[in-house]
Design an enzyme around this catalytic site. Structure first.
Site, PDB file in Angstrom:
ATOM      1  N   ASP A 271       1.416   4.200   2.268  1.00  0.00           N
ATOM      2  CA  ASP A 271       1.342   4.610   3.668  1.00  0.00           C
ATOM      3  C   ASP A 271       0.358   5.767   4.127  1.00  0.00           C
ATOM      4  O   ASP A 271       0.720   6.705   3.439  1.00  0.00           O
ATOM      5  CB  ASP A 271       2.515   4.745   4.497  1.00  0.00           C
ATOM      6  CG  ASP A 271       2.380   4.695   5.939  1.00  0.00           C
ATOM      7  OD1 ASP A 271       1.947   3.515   6.445  1.00  0.00           O
ATOM      8  OD2 ASP A 271       3.058   5.380   6.575  1.00  0.00           O
TER       9      ASP A 271
ATOM     10  N   ASP B 131       0.855  -1.194  -0.215  1.00  0.00           N
ATOM     11  CA  ASP B 131       0.137  -0.013   0.045  1.00  0.00           C
ATOM     12  C   ASP B 131       0.881   1.182  -0.015  1.00  0.00           C
ATOM     13  O   ASP B 131       2.097   1.059   0.249  1.00  0.00           O
ATOM     14  CB  ASP B 131      -0.762  -0.069   1.174  1.00  0.00           C
ATOM     15  CG  ASP B 131      -0.028  -0.186   2.676  1.00  0.00           C
ATOM     16  OD1 ASP B 131       0.310   1.203   2.960  1.00  0.00           O
ATOM     17  OD2 ASP B 131       0.340  -0.936   3.066  1.00  0.00           O
TER      18      ASP B 131
END
Length: 281
Positions: A209, A207
């Site tokens: 962050d 992902d």
């Protein structure tokens, strides 16, 4: 039989399909490790697998007994450690599903037991170039052979957990130029370094962050697990192939030389002079 040359910190996915896996319990001076150690032969190498969060992922990052885990690996004879982990990205060019072979870390944890040298021997092991260059090179080659986008360097900032970062914290880390964020690389990798084991990290990006980049949503555990599951099969194949490439002479990848000047004077410390090596060897 209870011996291994190479250690892997990872879950059951790495060894569940291997033949003749042996489960052993290891006692350490620092309490119990996260789980049993699972021994197997991979590409004619004896390998120890230890799930850092426990086999059912019941131990959060800030509660892992890192010293016990690392000691258990070294006590079985491991001289090289492969340390894959899920991680977030702090830079736009490091995208989810990419792999990063980190070469530096920044410690933002607190209260973790992060050294074996609590006295009476006082020593200072430099982490300036902590990750093994040889293992990193082999990891990069292996990842790219599998057609995975790989960043061959990167700094991982390690946060305490279990919470994720705020947007302000993520922006701060991003502005520093750091690429990866994780909750387990410190003190795990450094403790391996203290015991003279060569260590390589492979960060699996799940992902961006805290939505630090415009257009990216803030990280949540569901999204992380979804992307990580896509990477699970890929990292398993990479690690198993990487094991077969590690040199038989493990002295070339170990970090025992990091202990050479740890006394604060001009005399090189020999491993036999250090309490840990007396016990383990």
């Amino acid at each position: 039989m209870n011996h291994a040359d190479i250690g892997v910190f990872g879950g059951s996915g790495f060894y569940s399909l291997l033949e003749d896996v042996r489960e052993v319990k290891v006692d350490t001076p620092y309490g119990p490790p996260s789980d049993s150690v699972f021994l197997a032969t991979v590409n004619n190498r004896r390998v120890a697998f230890l799930p850092r969060h426990g086999r059912h992922h019941t131990i959060p990052p800030h509660m892992i007994n890192y010293r016990a885990n690392v000691w258990a690996m070294r006590s079985l004879g491991c001289r090289a450690i492969i340390s894959p982990c899920a991680a977030g990205s702090l830079q736009k060019h490091v995208a989810p599903e990419h792999f990063v072979v980190c070469d530096q870390f920044v410690d933002r944890t607190s209260g973790r037991k992060d050294t074996f040298y609590d006295g009476p021997i006082v020593t200072h092991v430099s982490p300036a170039d902590m990750y093994s260059p040889i293992l990193r090179k082999l990891a990069v080659e292996t990842i790219r052979e599998h057609g995975i986008t790989c960043h061959e360097t990167g700094t991982v900032v390690v946060i305490q957990g279990p919470r994720f970062s705020t947007k302000s914290e993520s922006k701060w880390f991003h502005d520093q130029g750091w690429e990866v964020i994780n909750m387990t690389q410190y003190p795990e990798a450094y403790l391996c370094h203290e015991l003279g084991m060569g260590v390589v990290n492979i960060s699996l990006i799940t992902d961006y962050d805290s939505g630090v980049h415009a257009g990216a949503e803030a990280v949540n555990a569901t999204d992380v697990l979804e992307v990580f599951s896509k990477n699970a099969e890929r990292i398993k194949k990479v690690v198993l192939d990487l094991i077969g490439k590690i040199p038989e002479d493990l002295s070339s990848v170990s970090s025992v030389e990091a202990l050479a000047y740890t006394r604060g004077d001009a005399h090189a410390a020999k491993p036999e002079d250090i309490r840990l090596f007396q016990i383990l060897d």
